[in-house]
Design an enzyme around this catalytic site. Structure first.
Site, PDB file in Angstrom:
ATOM      1  N   GLY A 287      50.508  36.652  47.227  1.00 32.11           N
ATOM      2  CA  GLY A 287      50.874  37.053  45.925  1.00 32.11           C
ATOM      3  C   GLY A 287      51.115  38.607  45.620  1.00 32.11           C
TER       4      GLY A 287
ATOM      5  CB  SER B  46      56.096  39.582  44.425  1.00 31.38           C
ATOM      6  OG  SER B  46      55.568  38.756  43.446  1.00 31.38           O
TER       7      SER B  46
ATOM      8  CB  VAL C 139      48.728  30.138  48.498  1.00 32.26           C
ATOM      9  CG1 VAL C 139      49.376  31.505  48.930  1.00 32.26           C
ATOM     10  CG2 VAL C 139      48.481  30.244  46.971  1.00 32.26           C
TER      11      VAL C 139
ATOM     12  CB  SER D 269      37.902  36.820  38.241  1.00 36.33           C
ATOM     13  OG  SER D 269      37.626  37.019  36.500  1.00 36.33           O
TER      14      SER D 269
ATOM     15  CE1 TYR E  44      42.013  33.369  37.184  1.00 35.65           C
ATOM     16  CE2 TYR E  44      39.932  34.190  36.011  1.00 35.65           C
ATOM     17  CZ  TYR E  44      41.211  34.355  36.883  1.00 35.65           C
ATOM     18  OH  TYR E  44      41.429  35.764  37.353  1.00 35.65           O
TER      19      TYR E  44
ATOM     20  CB  ALA F  20      35.158  26.066  37.955  1.00 32.64           C
TER      21      ALA F  20
ATOM     22  CE  LYS G  92      40.443  34.483  40.566  1.00 32.87           C
ATOM     23  NZ  LYS G  92      41.089  34.798  41.612  1.00 32.87           N
TER      24      LYS G  92
HETATM   25  P1  NAD Z   1      49.861  39.075  38.788  1.00 30.90           P
HETATM   26  O1  NAD Z   1      50.064  37.755  37.685  1.00 30.90           O
HETATM   27  O2  NAD Z   1      50.371  40.192  38.369  1.00 30.90           O
HETATM   28  O3  NAD Z   1      50.005  38.591  40.172  1.00 30.90           O
HETATM   29  C1  NAD Z   1      49.459  37.313  40.658  1.00 30.90           C
HETATM   30  C2  NAD Z   1      50.651  36.926  41.703  1.00 30.90           C
HETATM   31  O4  NAD Z   1      50.255  35.785  42.334  1.00 30.90           O
HETATM   32  C3  NAD Z   1      51.769  36.781  41.240  1.00 30.90           C
HETATM   33  O5  NAD Z   1      52.906  37.570  41.939  1.00 30.90           O
HETATM   34  C4  NAD Z   1      52.237  35.285  41.324  1.00 30.90           C
HETATM   35  O6  NAD Z   1      53.815  35.016  41.513  1.00 30.90           O
HETATM   36  C5  NAD Z   1      51.081  35.016  42.556  1.00 30.90           C
HETATM   37  N1  NAD Z   1      51.099  33.498  42.648  1.00 30.90           N
HETATM   38  C6  NAD Z   1      50.749  32.907  41.833  1.00 30.90           C
HETATM   39  N2  NAD Z   1      50.583  31.374  42.221  1.00 30.90           N
HETATM   40  C7  NAD Z   1      51.037  31.506  43.536  1.00 30.90           C
HETATM   41  C8  NAD Z   1      51.097  30.504  44.528  1.00 30.90           C
HETATM   42  N3  NAD Z   1      50.853  29.325  44.262  1.00 30.90           N
HETATM   43  N4  NAD Z   1      51.516  31.007  45.624  1.00 30.90           N
HETATM   44  C9  NAD Z   1      51.697  32.398  45.969  1.00 30.90           C
HETATM   45  N5  NAD Z   1      51.695  33.355  44.916  1.00 30.90           N
HETATM   46  C10 NAD Z   1      51.199  32.755  43.864  1.00 30.90           C
HETATM   47  O7  NAD Z   1      48.326  39.115  38.567  1.00 30.90           O
HETATM   48  P2  NAD Z   1      47.059  39.982  39.376  1.00 30.90           P
HETATM   49  O8  NAD Z   1      46.224  40.663  38.298  1.00 30.90           O
HETATM   50  O9  NAD Z   1      47.719  40.851  40.150  1.00 30.90           O
HETATM   51  O10 NAD Z   1      46.085  39.130  39.859  1.00 30.90           O
HETATM   52  C11 NAD Z   1      45.825  39.195  41.239  1.00 30.90           C
HETATM   53  C12 NAD Z   1      44.519  38.418  41.373  1.00 30.90           C
HETATM   54  O11 NAD Z   1      43.456  39.142  40.683  1.00 30.90           O
HETATM   55  C13 NAD Z   1      44.385  36.881  40.891  1.00 30.90           C
HETATM   56  O12 NAD Z   1      43.762  36.162  41.877  1.00 30.90           O
HETATM   57  C14 NAD Z   1      43.585  37.003  39.779  1.00 30.90           C
HETATM   58  O13 NAD Z   1      43.072  35.835  39.470  1.00 30.90           O
HETATM   59  C15 NAD Z   1      42.558  38.167  40.045  1.00 30.90           C
HETATM   60  N6  NAD Z   1      42.115  38.938  38.947  1.00 30.90           N
HETATM   61  C16 NAD Z   1      42.962  39.526  37.908  1.00 30.90           C
HETATM   62  C17 NAD Z   1      42.363  40.243  36.853  1.00 30.90           C
HETATM   63  C18 NAD Z   1      43.145  40.956  35.929  1.00 30.90           C
HETATM   64  O14 NAD Z   1      42.547  41.218  35.032  1.00 30.90           O
HETATM   65  N7  NAD Z   1      44.501  40.999  36.266  1.00 30.90           N
HETATM   66  C19 NAD Z   1      40.909  40.084  36.636  1.00 30.90           C
HETATM   67  C20 NAD Z   1      40.270  39.549  37.551  1.00 30.90           C
HETATM   68  C21 NAD Z   1      40.905  38.786  38.847  1.00 30.90           C
END
Ligand code: NAD
Length: 244
Positions: free
Chosen positions: A9, A11, A61, A139, A152, A154, A156
């Site tokens: 993830g 990108s 993934v 998270s 989500y 559960a 995490k």
């Molecule tokens: P984001 O949406 O910017 O990035 C998530 C990335 O995961 C995206 O590029 C998406 O295309 C990719 N992705 C989704 N499903 C996929 C798959 N099946 N295969 C491959 N890639 C996939 O979000 P983010 O904030 O950068 O999140 C990153 C991680 O942090 C996540 O696991 C998210 O749950 C966790 N998180 C984020 C926050 C927040 O507030 N942003 C808080 C807690 C946890």
């Protein structure tokens, strides 16, 4: 010899910031993406222009075959994966009673099955090397639970459970497994939050603001570094104090 890091993830968001930090440390960077090919290729190009060995690798993934094929391609290009960061994730807000079984399954497929597939694909090399670092991304909701995000939360929480159990199992093989549990971070994942919701979250947070993707990535980079060599099975909150 430079180490190879695979970030799922990557990108955009936290994964992208982690890729930039690892690149700065001179690592070879494998950027996983599912559909955002252009952004992932652009990031790889940017890193290569900075003299870093980087490339983008497509895989959903949640799809075991795609993950194993991706890791084979990474190994052909860079050698084995020394550091795995599982940042790929999705979010959804919905009443538990309205959730479909497909939505429930999909949430687990990306966060939990995805971690399972990625770890199983990279571990033969790490175990052979008797060295490796895995950083999972949970998270704060995986720690305390969120209303309207039961699936989500559960999933995490399962990531945290896997992190702790894997740390125990893989420690004797010289592999550390740690987790970063972000709070509210300013990425596209939170793009649908209203200004009012964001203001309320800021108010609840002792540091009075939401976090940046770079701040979450810094914690990932630390746990993946030699500075964290004696740390395993831990959950590091990056949440401005909203969960203590
Ligand atoms: P984001 O949406 O910017 O990035 C998530 C990335 O995961 C995206 O590029 C998406 O295309 C990719 N992705 C989704 N499903 C996929 C798959 N099946 N295969 C491959 N890639 C996939 O979000 P983010 O904030 O950068 O999140 C990153 C991680 O942090 C996540 O696991 C998210 O749950 C966790 N998180 C984020 C926050 C927040 O507030 N942003 C808080 C807690 C946890």
């Amino acid at each position: 010899m430079a180490e190879t890091v695979l970030i799922t993830g990557a990108s955009r968001g936290i994964g992208r910031e982690a890729a930039l930090l690892f690149a700065r440390q001179g690592m070879r960077v494998a950027i996983n993406y599912r559909i955002q090919k252009e952004q992932a290729e652009a990031l790889a190009r940017l890193l290569r222009e900075q003299g870093v060995d980087a490339a983008a690798f497509q895989a959903d993934v949640a799809d075991r075959e795609q993950v194993f094929q991706m890791v084979r391609r990474v190994e052909e290009r860079f050698g084995g994966v020394d550091i795995l960061v599982h940042s790929a994730g999705i979010a959804q807000q919905k009443l538990f009673t309205d959730l479909t079984f497909e939505e429930w399954r999909h949430m687990f497929a990306v966060h939990v099955d995805g971690l399972f597939h990625c770890c199983q694909a990279v571990l033969p090399h790490m175990i052979h090397q008797k060295a490796g670092r895995i950083v999972t991304v949970s998270s704060m909701w995986g720690e305390v639970g969120a209303s309207c995000e039961v699936h989500y939360s559960a999933a995490k929480a399962a990531v945290i459970g896997m992190t702790k159990a894997l740390a125990k199992e893989l420690g004797p093989s010289g592999i550390t497994v740690n987790c970063v549990a972000p709070g509210v971070i300013d990425t596209d994942m939170n793009a649908s939050l209203t200004d009012d919701a964001l203001a309320a979250l800021r108010e609840e947070t002792p540091l009075c603001r939401i976090g940046t993707a770079q701040e979450a990535a810094e914690a990932i980079a630390f746990l993946a570094s030699g500075r964290a060599a004696f740390i395993t099975g831990q959950v590091l909150g990056v949440n401005g104090g909203i969960v203590i």
